[in-house]
Design a protein around this motif. Structure first.
Motif, PDB file in Angstrom:
ATOM      1  N   GLN A 127       0.832  -1.191   0.000  1.00 25.49           N
ATOM      2  CA  GLN A 127       0.000   0.000   0.000  1.00 25.49           C
ATOM      3  C   GLN A 127       0.878   1.257   0.000  1.00 25.49           C
ATOM      4  O   GLN A 127       2.016   1.217   0.446  1.00 25.49           O
ATOM      5  CB  GLN A 127      -0.799  -0.018   1.303  1.00 25.49           C
ATOM      6  N   GLU A 128       0.297   2.381  -0.488  1.00 30.70           N
ATOM      7  CA  GLU A 128       1.000   3.647  -0.352  1.00 30.70           C
ATOM      8  C   GLU A 128       0.527   4.295   0.943  1.00 30.70           C
ATOM      9  O   GLU A 128      -0.670   4.481   1.147  1.00 30.70           O
ATOM     10  CB  GLU A 128       0.676   4.536  -1.553  1.00 30.70           C
ATOM     11  N   PHE A 129       1.472   4.633   1.823  1.00 27.80           N
ATOM     12  CA  PHE A 129       1.078   5.136   3.138  1.00 27.80           C
ATOM     13  C   PHE A 129       1.644   6.525   3.428  1.00 27.80           C
ATOM     14  O   PHE A 129       2.838   6.765   3.268  1.00 27.80           O
ATOM     15  CB  PHE A 129       1.528   4.163   4.233  1.00 27.80           C
ATOM     16  N   HIS A 130       0.742   7.421   3.846  1.00 22.79           N
ATOM     17  CA  HIS A 130       1.146   8.779   4.236  1.00 22.79           C
ATOM     18  C   HIS A 130       0.724   9.055   5.668  1.00 22.79           C
ATOM     19  O   HIS A 130      -0.427   8.830   6.033  1.00 22.79           O
ATOM     20  CB  HIS A 130       0.468   9.818   3.333  1.00 22.79           C
ATOM     21  N   LEU A 131       1.659   9.566   6.451  1.00 18.73           N
ATOM     22  CA  LEU A 131       1.354   9.978   7.819  1.00 18.73           C
ATOM     23  C   LEU A 131       1.429  11.502   7.888  1.00 18.73           C
ATOM     24  O   LEU A 131       2.450  12.091   7.512  1.00 18.73           O
ATOM     25  CB  LEU A 131       2.376   9.347   8.776  1.00 18.73           C
ATOM     26  N   VAL A 132       0.323  12.129   8.341  1.00 16.36           N
ATOM     27  CA  VAL A 132       0.316  13.586   8.503  1.00 16.36           C
ATOM     28  C   VAL A 132       0.339  13.893   9.994  1.00 16.36           C
ATOM     29  O   VAL A 132      -0.613  13.582  10.720  1.00 16.36           O
ATOM     30  CB  VAL A 132      -0.940  14.220   7.856  1.00 16.36           C
TER      31      VAL A 132
END
Ligand code: SF4
Lengths: 206, 471
Positions: free
Chosen positions: B292-297
């Motif tokens: 998966q493509e994962f982004h943490l903000v």
């Protein structure tokens, strides 16, 4: 200044001169002993509390029981991930999908159930943990089908949460399951059966 | 400095909101029933844990230590998530977080996202911000769905639709599901199981086909980069595992130092929030899981301001279990909307004024939305001393002129005993003229109390006349 630097600078300014604190872990840590008959009984009782169906049986009885349970539900097509002991399916007489190549979400939605093993089970909380290892498959397999049958070996049952945390590898995707899917959103009462599998059946192999 | 946005505009002060809420007998009935149920469940699973006090103490200390070293752990978290194939973004405020998320969604070319219930995204008003960019966010948690379909506002941290009973939920489903996707079944009843089934059918298709999901997280482990989400229904697992892109918006105070620390919080949180030994599902993933493509903000939005406050910073230990709401006698009667923020109840009364400042009448009134009974402190799994923070905030809130004038006058009278005696004699003579309700801004005090009767004779006069009862 980037937001990263701005936030970190604000944090450092806020903390100037603040003393650190010591952490005392006076709670019950990992037990690290062998599973006893009492622990197996506790696990069985706690899983049942969530209204999951539990069977305690010996290795030699597994294949027959699996066949009977699937037959009783009228299940024809089930997903079984690689690494699930194939002997346990011998008597079932159902179509077995291996998820190789990976099934689409829609295909998973059309199967009658999924059969897996687990990585660890926790007696005190009645929890099974899957880590996508052998016999467990990727995470979607135990999510989309409406029926999940999970085989737990007695030796995998630990006493409490600290034992499970110590045994698990955080680099693997983990799913902790305590009973079937449920909600408490209507008048704060637990109702089983929302988006995850509505039926969870656990076989404890002693 | 701009005012921190908390998902709702700060409008009328708490007492006026509360007065309206307590007149709504249906609301009071729903809240009473729900909070009673959950209080009993929590009490029994907490009593069952022989080391609860020790777990609570460890939870408090781990959180305090983390906050004390927050810069270090945030940098470590960023490194671990990046090393595991995830992307980390930093957002100083709500507007920046919304912009980052909208840009990430646009980059995928999608115009629809599914959402897991998250306080952080409610706080920054993400759904509205996305809609302004042509992106529709679908809430998937049952209670959030009830709120979204009913065009309503959340009133509880854990169960945002706690103010609705089953009959009202049935109405909302029957009327509004068709506007958002698959309509509710024709013969829908108000049986909770039937309502849950309707939600399952309504969202099923959406889960299977949506390519982008947005979540929050209960914990983020600095040491390993692992994100942790606790839930019940499986909508969380659907959003976290099926879509190709996953964006998690997480407050900077959610970080925990080590993997091992979870052994404490995975015991404290489920027992305190839903009153279960364990919630049905907990998902943990590290970086880009299963391709998966994962982004943490990482979100600040006023938190570093709270961190700078010696007394108030303990509010950042909060793990959003909602136990303090469920035991609060004020919350039980007013419900969550009266607090005018996505954070209601005792934790909201200390968090909102700190995050948003005390510029509005509502935010100034929040520290008074409590009887200081202390029940919230007792149940809090990380031992946040909410009453002390409330008292501290009361001292800091600018006081109304009437109170200041009254205090100044009292000071003048009490300074000399002769003045007090003269005032008391005057009071005794004028006692028949005292109204039942105080005039002007002092009226607020007598709205909920009877004015004490002024005695004919003061204690001093009685003492002088009888020589202390001897005559
Ligand atoms: S303040 Fe404490 S009791 Fe209230 S929600 Fe936060 S952790 Fe739970």
């Amino acid at each position: 200044m980037s937001s990263r630097d701005l936030i970190l600078a604000r944090v450092r300014r806020a903390l100037a001169g603040v003393p650190d604190v010591e952490i005392t872990r006076g709670y019950r840590g990992p037990a690290e002993d062998r599973p006893s008959a009492e622990r197996i009984r506790l696990f069985e009782e706690r899983v049942r509390d969530y209204r999951a169906v539990v069977h305690v049986l010996e290795e030699a009885e597994v294949a027959g029981r699996v066949a009977r349970l699937l037959g009783g539900r009228g299940a024809h097509r089930v997903v079984v991930p690689a690494g699930f002991p194939s002997g346990w399916l011998d008597a079932a007489g159902v179509e077995v999908l291996a998820d190789d190549p990976p099934l689409s979400a829609a295909e998973l939605d059309a199967v009658d159930g999924v059969l897996t093993t687990c990585a660890v089970a926790i007696a005190e909380t009645g929890t099974i943990v899957l880590d996508t290892g052998p016999g467990q498959g990727r995470r979607a397999l135990t999510l989309v089908p409406d029926y999940h049958l999970c085989v737990v070996r007695a030796a995998q049952i630990v006493a409490g949460v600290p034992d499970a945390v110590a045994r698990l590898d955080p680099k693997r995707p983990l799913t902790w399951i305590s009973g079937p899917s449920a909600t408490s959103d209507i008048e704060l009462n637990r109702v089983e059966g929302v988006h995850g599998p509505r039926s969870l059946e656990v076989l404890i192999v002693t | 400095m701009s005012v921190t946005f908390l998902g709702m505009p700060a409008t009328r002060p708490f007492p006026r909101n509360a007065a309206r809420a307590v007149r709504d007998s249906q609301l009071r009935f729903n809240l009473r029933k729900a909070t009673r149920t959950i209080r009993a469940k929590r009490a029994s699973v907490v009593a069952e844990a022989p080391d609860w006090a020790e777990l609570r103490e460890a939870g408090r200390a781990i959180k305090e230590h983390t906050l004390r070293n927050l810069d270090k752990y945030l940098v470590q978290l960023e490194e671990s998530v990046t090393a595991a194939g995830g992307h980390v973004h930093w957002a100083a405020d709500a507007a920046e977080a919304n912009r980052i998320v909208a840009d990430l969604v646009k980059a995928t070319g999608e115009t629809e996202v599914v959402k897991v219930k998250s306080m952080a995204t409610q706080e920054i008003g993400l759904n509205e911000a996305l809609l302004a960019q042509g992106i529709t966010a679908y809430e998937t948690d049952l209670a959030e769905l009830i709120v979204q379909l009913g065009d309503d506002r959340p009133s509880h941290i854990l169960v945002p639709a706690i103010h609705r009973n089953r009959a009202e939920i049935r109405e909302i489903f029957a009327e509004h599901m068709s506007g958002w996707g698959r309509p509710a079944p024709e013969d829908l009843t108000d049986d909770p199981a039937a309502l849950a089934e309707a939600a399952r059918l309504h969202l099923r298709e959406r889960f299977l086909k949506t390519k982008v999901a947005i979540s929050g997280a209960n914990f983020a482990i600095a040491e390993t980069g692992t994100m942790v989400v606790l839930e019940s229904e499986g909508n969380g697992r659907m959003c976290l595992t099926l879509p190709r892109t996953l964006i998690s918006v997480v407050g900077i105070e959610k970080v925990l130092p080590t993997w091992r620390d979870l052994e404490v919080f995975l015991q404290l949180l489920p027992r305190s929030s839903t009153g279960e030994r364990m919630n049905p599902y907990t998902s943990m993933w590290t970086g880009a899981a299963e391709g998966q493509e994962f982004h943490l903000v990482l979100l600040d939005n006023g938190r570093t301001g709270v961190l700078a406050d010696e007394v108030g910073r303990q509010a950042l230990r909060c793990i959003r279990c909602s136990a303090c709401l469920n035991v609060c006698p004020v919350y039980e009667r007013t419900g969550g909307h009266a607090y005018g923020s996505v954070y209601p109840g005792p934790i909201g009364a200390i968090l909102t004024p700190q995050l948003r400042g005390m510029g509005s009448e509502l935010d100034r009134s929040l520290p008074y939305a409590s009887s200081l009974c202390g029940a919230c402190y007792e149940v809090c799994p990380v031992a946040i001393d909410i009453p002390s923070v409330l008292v501290e905030l009361r001292a800091r809130a600018p006081h109304p002129w009437a109170e200041r004038a009254g205090m100044a006058a009292a000071g003048w009278v009490l300074e000399r005993s002769g003045r007090l005696a003269r005032m008391q004699r005057a009071g005794g003579r004028l006692r028949r003229l005292v109204p039942r309700r105080l005039p002007g801004p002092l009226g607020g005090w007598t709205d909920t109390r009877d004015l004490p009767k002024v005695p004919e004779e003061s204690f001093r006069e009685w003492w002088d006349r009888t020589d202390g009862g001897r005559r």
